[in-house]
Design an enzyme around this catalytic site. Sequence first.
Site, PDB file in Angstrom:
ATOM      1  CG  ASN A 206      15.465  23.547 -10.576  1.00  0.00           C
ATOM      2  OD1 ASN A 206      14.522  23.236 -11.295  1.00  0.00           O
ATOM      3  ND2 ASN A 206      15.402  24.541  -9.690  1.00  0.00           N
TER       4      ASN A 206
ATOM      5  CE  LYS B  10      16.510  27.560 -11.403  1.00  0.00           C
ATOM      6  NZ  LYS B  10      17.080  28.831 -10.965  1.00  0.00           N
TER       7      LYS B  10
ATOM      8  CG  HIS C  90      13.938  26.671  -6.322  1.00  0.00           C
ATOM      9  ND1 HIS C  90      13.936  27.983  -6.737  1.00  0.00           N
ATOM     10  CD2 HIS C  90      15.135  26.151  -6.697  1.00  0.00           C
ATOM     11  CE1 HIS C  90      15.097  28.237  -7.337  1.00  0.00           C
ATOM     12  NE2 HIS C  90      15.840  27.144  -7.326  1.00  0.00           N
TER      13      HIS C  90
ATOM     14  CD  GLU D 181      13.928  30.145  -9.614  1.00  0.00           C
ATOM     15  OE1 GLU D 181      13.418  29.158 -10.163  1.00  0.00           O
ATOM     16  OE2 GLU D 181      15.127  30.471  -9.757  1.00  0.00           O
TER      17      GLU D 181
ATOM     18  CD  GLU E 299      19.135  26.357  -5.180  1.00  0.00           C
ATOM     19  OE1 GLU E 299      19.772  25.825  -6.087  1.00  0.00           O
ATOM     20  OE2 GLU E 299      17.984  26.808  -5.322  1.00  0.00           O
TER      21      GLU E 299
ATOM     22  N   GLY F 131      21.179  32.350 -10.713  1.00  0.00           N
ATOM     23  CA  GLY F 131      21.004  32.900 -12.058  1.00  0.00           C
ATOM     24  C   GLY F 131      21.661  34.250 -12.268  1.00  0.00           C
TER      25      GLY F 131
ATOM     26  CB  SER G 131      26.132  31.278 -10.258  1.00  0.00           C
ATOM     27  OG  SER G 131      25.074  32.178 -10.535  1.00  0.00           O
TER      28      SER G 131
END
Length: 248
Positions: free
Chosen positions: A9, A11, A95, A97, A165, A171, A211
């Site tokens: 991904n 991003k 996702h 985010e 996730e 991250g 991660s």
Amino acid sequence: MRKPIIAGNWKMNNTPAQAKELLEGLKPLVADNKTTEVVVCVPAILIADVKKLIEGTNIHLGAENMHWEESGAFTGEISPLMLNAYDVEYVIIGHSERRQYFAETDETVNKKVLSALAHGLKPIMCVGETLEEREAGVTDKLVAEQTEKGLAGVKDISNVVIAYEPVWAIGTGKTASAEEANRVCGVIRQTVEKMLGSEAAAAIRIQYGGSMKPANVAELMAQPEIDGGLIGGAALKAADFSALVNNQ
Ligand code: 13P
């Protein structure tokens, strides 16, 4: 047997020049891999370039998001028909985010999943708890609920991938322990079983994301419930991403 799937991904990263450099580096490193499905999910504006760059390789093309409508007054959005026009195969849906910064909900995730499937796209549907939710002890309930609501109305799950996730692991360098990631992926699989039966549950691929890197991939991928990874940071380096792909 479920074929492992490692998806990058990207991003909001990579210019066309950077995308080219990354993919030219990646292609030879994964070319001989026949056991793992390799996907790159890229920003919409890079889809046309990346499609050309990966033509004839074993790398599959994915998008990072889409709207559920085919067209209309939705400034800034990308429709499933547009993804179809570029032979996009996968699309990340929901996702964390997008849930956090762009107000996506289980209801919009569900609309997108249904629309993706109706248009022949394979959704990678993301679920996962925040640190507060984990500390409040609601991880299993929340993840099961996100799975149920996101998949509501789906009859054939064979083109769906689910990514677990944990938001606190994205991250941050913090990974869920392999055992805990495996356990929660098991909760997701049980939820699918309740909804669609044991055959569907046994067939669906569930990724871990957060991660994942060369140092922890072997342990995570050795877990029976984990069928792959959704990779952020490590997907931006050809050496790291190929190490994840070639782990087994
Ligand atoms: P990182 O691998 O950078 O933690 O990101 C994970 C992720 O969000 C993939 O969708």
